[in-house]
Design a protein around this motif. Sequence first.
Motif, PDB file in Angstrom:
ATOM      1  N   GLN A  67      37.106  46.163  52.880  1.00 22.67           N
ATOM      2  CA  GLN A  67      36.505  45.308  51.854  1.00 22.67           C
ATOM      3  C   GLN A  67      36.885  45.798  50.457  1.00 22.67           C
ATOM      4  O   GLN A  67      37.158  44.994  49.562  1.00 22.67           O
ATOM      5  N   LEU A  73      40.393  44.718  49.814  1.00 22.81           N
ATOM      6  CA  LEU A  73      40.407  43.282  49.534  1.00 22.81           C
ATOM      7  C   LEU A  73      39.941  42.993  48.115  1.00 22.81           C
ATOM      8  O   LEU A  73      40.577  42.222  47.379  1.00 22.81           O
ATOM      9  N   GLU A  74      38.836  43.620  47.705  1.00 24.15           N
ATOM     10  CA  GLU A  74      38.304  43.398  46.356  1.00 24.15           C
ATOM     11  C   GLU A  74      39.306  43.859  45.290  1.00 24.15           C
ATOM     12  O   GLU A  74      39.485  43.192  44.267  1.00 24.15           O
ATOM     13  N   THR A  75      39.951  44.997  45.535  1.00 23.96           N
ATOM     14  CA  THR A  75      40.923  45.517  44.573  1.00 23.96           C
ATOM     15  C   THR A  75      42.123  44.584  44.448  1.00 23.96           C
ATOM     16  O   THR A  75      42.593  44.298  43.338  1.00 23.96           O
ATOM     17  N   LEU A  76      42.625  44.091  45.581  1.00 27.18           N
ATOM     18  CA  LEU A  76      43.757  43.169  45.548  1.00 27.18           C
ATOM     19  C   LEU A  76      43.397  41.872  44.836  1.00 27.18           C
ATOM     20  O   LEU A  76      44.192  41.334  44.053  1.00 27.18           O
ATOM     21  N   GLN A  77      42.196  41.366  45.098  1.00 29.78           N
ATOM     22  CA  GLN A  77      41.752  40.147  44.426  1.00 29.78           C
ATOM     23  C   GLN A  77      41.677  40.354  42.922  1.00 29.78           C
ATOM     24  O   GLN A  77      42.058  39.471  42.138  1.00 29.78           O
ATOM     25  N   PHE A  78      41.183  41.505  42.516  1.00 29.97           N
ATOM     26  CA  PHE A  78      41.098  41.796  41.087  1.00 29.97           C
ATOM     27  C   PHE A  78      42.487  41.856  40.468  1.00 29.97           C
ATOM     28  O   PHE A  78      42.737  41.271  39.411  1.00 29.97           O
ATOM     29  N   ARG A  92      45.183  40.523  41.394  1.00 27.99           N
ATOM     30  CA  ARG A  92      45.879  39.234  41.409  1.00 27.99           C
ATOM     31  C   ARG A  92      45.344  38.268  40.364  1.00 27.99           C
ATOM     32  O   ARG A  92      45.921  37.209  40.149  1.00 27.99           O
ATOM     33  N   SER A  93      44.238  38.637  39.741  1.00 23.66           N
ATOM     34  CA  SER A  93      43.688  37.827  38.654  1.00 23.66           C
ATOM     35  C   SER A  93      44.207  38.381  37.331  1.00 23.66           C
ATOM     36  O   SER A  93      43.727  39.394  36.835  1.00 23.66           O
ATOM     37  N   TRP A 120      31.640  37.964  37.786  1.00 24.15           N
ATOM     38  CA  TRP A 120      32.261  37.503  39.022  1.00 24.15           C
ATOM     39  C   TRP A 120      31.294  37.271  40.170  1.00 24.15           C
ATOM     40  O   TRP A 120      31.526  36.385  41.008  1.00 24.15           O
ATOM     41  N   GLU A 148      31.199  33.977  42.670  1.00 27.34           N
ATOM     42  CA  GLU A 148      31.243  34.029  44.130  1.00 27.34           C
ATOM     43  C   GLU A 148      30.003  33.386  44.744  1.00 27.34           C
ATOM     44  O   GLU A 148      30.085  32.722  45.784  1.00 27.34           O
ATOM     45  N   LYS A 170      32.757  46.357  46.436  1.00 27.92           N
ATOM     46  CA  LYS A 170      32.719  46.251  44.971  1.00 27.92           C
ATOM     47  C   LYS A 170      32.783  47.632  44.320  1.00 27.92           C
ATOM     48  O   LYS A 170      33.496  47.832  43.328  1.00 27.92           O
TER      49      LYS A 170
END
Length: 261
Positions: free
Chosen positions: A7, A10-15, A17-18, A75, A79, A102
């Motif tokens: 998780q 995933l959160e780091t990659l999402q950040f 990519r923004s 954020w 969500e 997170k």
Amino acid sequence: MKLALRQGRLETLQFLRSRESVVFTIGFPVIMLAIFAAIFGGTEIDGGVTLTQYFVTGMIATGLMTVSFQNLGIWIPIERDRGVLKRYRGTPMPAWVYFAGKVLMILVIGFGTTAVLLLISVPFFGLHLPSTPGRWLAFAWVSLLGITACTLLGIAISALARTSRSGSAVVTPIALILQFTSGVFLVFTSLPSWMQSIAAVFPLKWMCQGLRYAFLPDSFATQEPAGTWELDRVALVLAAWCIAGLILCLTTFRWTTPRER
């Protein structure tokens, strides 16, 4: 723990990519520091410290606050409004894994932001790295307590935003007011005494003060409001905010929007 690590990844990659989040979180402190350096140059404060060196410590603190308090406060409502939190809650994944993800993201991005600031500030703005193990230790615990308090408060304040659009409107003004009153953009002792008293209630002021101890010479301690670094008080206030933030999180956090309750 494997779920938490996944998780967090995933959160780091999402950040990352923004682009907007990356530029605002990592770029904002660097840009502001460059602006202040261009304006004030080598202007000195009493104690043999330049204004630029003084501002670097504040920018490190505000960078940690931005990646935790401001990022989560904006954020999480997005969500929640999109139904992401509701879907998470409907899966077998334990609730704590979401928060662990997170936290891991904040630690990674917070470390990266601080590293970028130091890599730029040492060669270009004359910042001196901590000179003793004790100062490095102070840098570590002030950063850890500060980012913990800001993370918990960011989760808690996300409950105030009723829609995804209102998150920024709720969090950003609070963050800006704290930055201007806590010794980030202005020398703290130059502020009116009543403003200093209000800022002293909140964690950002103490994060800045603790980081000044780590990076600035001992001679600057006389420029602090109490004439000393007050490290014991720094630790006490930040720890108190960690406890208060945890209580607020446990009592205010919601997985669904008001219209879904």
